[in-house]
Enzyme design. Structure first.
Site, mmCIF file in Angstrom:
data_model
loop_
_atom_site.group_PDB
_atom_site.id
_atom_site.type_symbol
_atom_site.label_atom_id
_atom_site.label_comp_id
_atom_site.label_asym_id
_atom_site.label_seq_id
_atom_site.Cartn_x
_atom_site.Cartn_y
_atom_site.Cartn_z
ATOM 1 N N TYR A 149 0.754 -1.161 -0.003
ATOM 2 C CA TYR A 149 0.060 -0.133 -0.007
ATOM 3 C C TYR A 149 0.689 1.304 -0.096
ATOM 4 C CZ TYR A 149 -4.214 -2.744 1.026
ATOM 5 O OH TYR A 149 -5.326 -3.716 0.843
ATOM 6 N N LYS A 156 4.900 -13.216 5.480
ATOM 7 C CA LYS A 156 5.210 -14.331 4.340
ATOM 8 C C LYS A 156 6.704 -14.271 3.880
ATOM 9 C CE LYS A 156 3.303 -17.173 1.396
ATOM 10 N NZ LYS A 156 2.855 -18.554 1.868
ATOM 11 N N ASP A 199 -0.663 -16.874 4.823
ATOM 12 C CA ASP A 199 -1.872 -17.575 4.191
ATOM 13 C C ASP A 199 -2.108 -18.646 5.166
ATOM 14 O OD1 ASP A 199 0.713 -18.638 4.165
ATOM 15 O OD2 ASP A 199 0.593 -19.704 2.038
ATOM 16 N N ASP A 227 -5.384 -6.049 6.123
ATOM 17 C CA ASP A 227 -6.761 -5.718 5.318
ATOM 18 C C ASP A 227 -7.383 -6.979 5.247
ATOM 19 O OD1 ASP A 227 -8.341 -3.982 4.215
ATOM 20 O OD2 ASP A 227 -7.282 -3.464 2.480
ATOM 21 N N ASP A 277 -11.002 -9.005 7.356
ATOM 22 C CA ASP A 277 -12.195 -9.291 6.695
ATOM 23 C C ASP A 277 -12.471 -10.649 6.687
ATOM 24 O OD1 ASP A 277 -12.110 -6.591 5.838
ATOM 25 O OD2 ASP A 277 -12.804 -7.250 3.860
HETATM 26 N N1 GGG Z 1 -14.293 2.273 5.604
HETATM 27 C C1 GGG Z 1 -13.390 1.532 4.706
HETATM 28 C C2 GGG Z 1 -13.247 1.668 3.474
HETATM 29 O O1 GGG Z 1 -13.465 2.906 2.934
HETATM 30 N N2 GGG Z 1 -12.631 0.942 2.496
HETATM 31 C C3 GGG Z 1 -12.151 1.151 1.265
HETATM 32 C C4 GGG Z 1 -10.733 0.385 1.250
HETATM 33 O O2 GGG Z 1 -10.594 -0.486 0.091
HETATM 34 N N3 GGG Z 1 -9.855 0.676 2.028
HETATM 35 C C5 GGG Z 1 -8.739 0.091 1.864
HETATM 36 C C6 GGG Z 1 -8.078 0.064 3.273
HETATM 37 O O3 GGG Z 1 -8.535 -0.157 4.404
HETATM 38 O O4 GGG Z 1 -6.561 0.147 3.355
#
Ligand code: GGG
Length: 325
Positions: A119, A166, A198, A222, A226
């Site tokens: 990122y 990793k 993983d 991230d 989830d």
């Molecule tokens: N509030 C969560 C949001 O806006 N997610 C969009 C997203 O893809 N965020 C990338 C991240 O959390 O790094």
């Protein structure tokens, strides 16, 4: 002192859940709210998804409450995290009584490095056919997130700390990450565990009770958070805090949910729990605790939104939380 909070609803259900969180904050605290815009719709209307004024207002405020953005995440979320100087993204995934969770024993907090990894925003198109992405990992940032993670575990009573990486494939970058995190754990003289990220994805599903605090590089945090959302009842339940030294941005982990956006049925719990993290950031622990208790009460007794099997609207849930306060 009255703290200034920037409110950015963003796209999709961000427009619905953020007002619910503001309603709750208004019921318990005396903040000055300043609304600013960002997201896909702002790009479509103004050409820039993150106007300079929004960025500067966030940078100079005490904290920001953020909703969600869609396609413009890289242009909005990443610069805003930088604006609040955030190095850590705290994402608690907890099962709540009364919620039909796949694994009710889950209580895991992801401590996600918030500035680096894939990122870092360094992507190039070399030819029409070839694109590249540079993954930046520094020892400094890795030590900083590990120190924060071990400290968080200690302060919040978590015995299990896991370092996710990793390193067997990303030898140099995750080598630096895991070595720095190990060094912090060893210096503190505490036990910790290491898992390839993983494999950890699978282990979280099979034995979530074995995990407490998970310290991870950016993308892993991230994705894994989830995964954990799926264990506790869905993304409508996961808040997050982008922690900086003096500033912070608080946002539900979920995205814009275009499938239900505009229907007024999004679950506001993640946004309200993010508001509770904002209260904690200012040291209002007791108030944050009462917001959390109110959310838990509503999750247990209703009303609930359709994602949790109910038929309530976002506003119904927000009103029920405020009633309990
Ligand atoms: N509030 C969560 C949001 O806006 N997610 C969009 C997203 O893809 N965020 C990338 C991240 O959390 O790094």
């Amino acid at each position: 002192m009255t703290e200034t909070i920037v409110v950015i609803k963003g796209d999709g259900i961000g427009q619905e859940v953020v007002p619910a969180a503001v309603e709750v904050l208004e019921a318990v605290a005396d903040f000055e709210f300043v609304e600013r815009e960002a997201g896909d719709y702002v790009r479509d209307e103004q050409g820039d998804p993150l106007p300079e004024d929004t960025y500067e207002t966030v940078r100079n405020a005490d904290a920001t409450l953020f909703g969600a953005v869609g396609e413009t995440a890289a242009d909005v979320v990443l610069p805003l995290r930088e604006a609040v100087d955030s190095f850590a993204n705290v994402r608690p995934a907890r099962a709540y009584p009364g919620v039909d969770a796949l694994r009710p024993e889950t209580d895991i907090v992801f401590i996600r490095e918030n500035t680096q990894g894939v990122y870092s925003g360094i992507e190039s198109r070399i030819t029409d056919d070839v694109t590249t992405l540079t993954r930046v990992i520094t020892e400094d940032a890795s030590r900083k997130i590990a120190e924060f993670g071990f400290e968080y575990a200690d302060a919040n009573g978590y015995d299990d700390v896991t370092i996710a990486h990793k390193q067997n494939v990303m030898r140099l970058t995750d080598g630096v990450f895991v070595d720095a995190a190990r060094a912090v754990g060893d210096e503190r003289g505490v036990d910790y565990d290491e898992k390839l990220m993983d494999a950890l994805g699978m282990l979280l599903l099979l034995e979530p009770e074995e995990y407490g605090v998970v310290i991870c590089p950016n993308l892993a945090g991230d994705v894994l958070s989830d995964v954990a959302a799926g264990l506790v009842g869905g993304l409508g339940l996961l808040p997050s805090a982008n922690v900086g030294a003096d500033n912070g941005m608080f946002e539900p982990v979920h995205g814009t949910a275009p499938d239900i956006a505009g229907e007024g049925i999004a679950n506001p719990s993640a946004a309200v729990l993010s508001a509770a993290m904002l209260l904690e950031h200012f040291g209002y622990e007791e108030t944050a605790g009462s917001v959390r208790t109110a959310v838990e009460g509503v999750l247990s007794d209703g009303p609930t939104t359709p994602d949790l099997g109910g038929s309530a609207t976002t506003d119904d849930v927000a009103a029920a939380i405020v009633d309990r306060l």
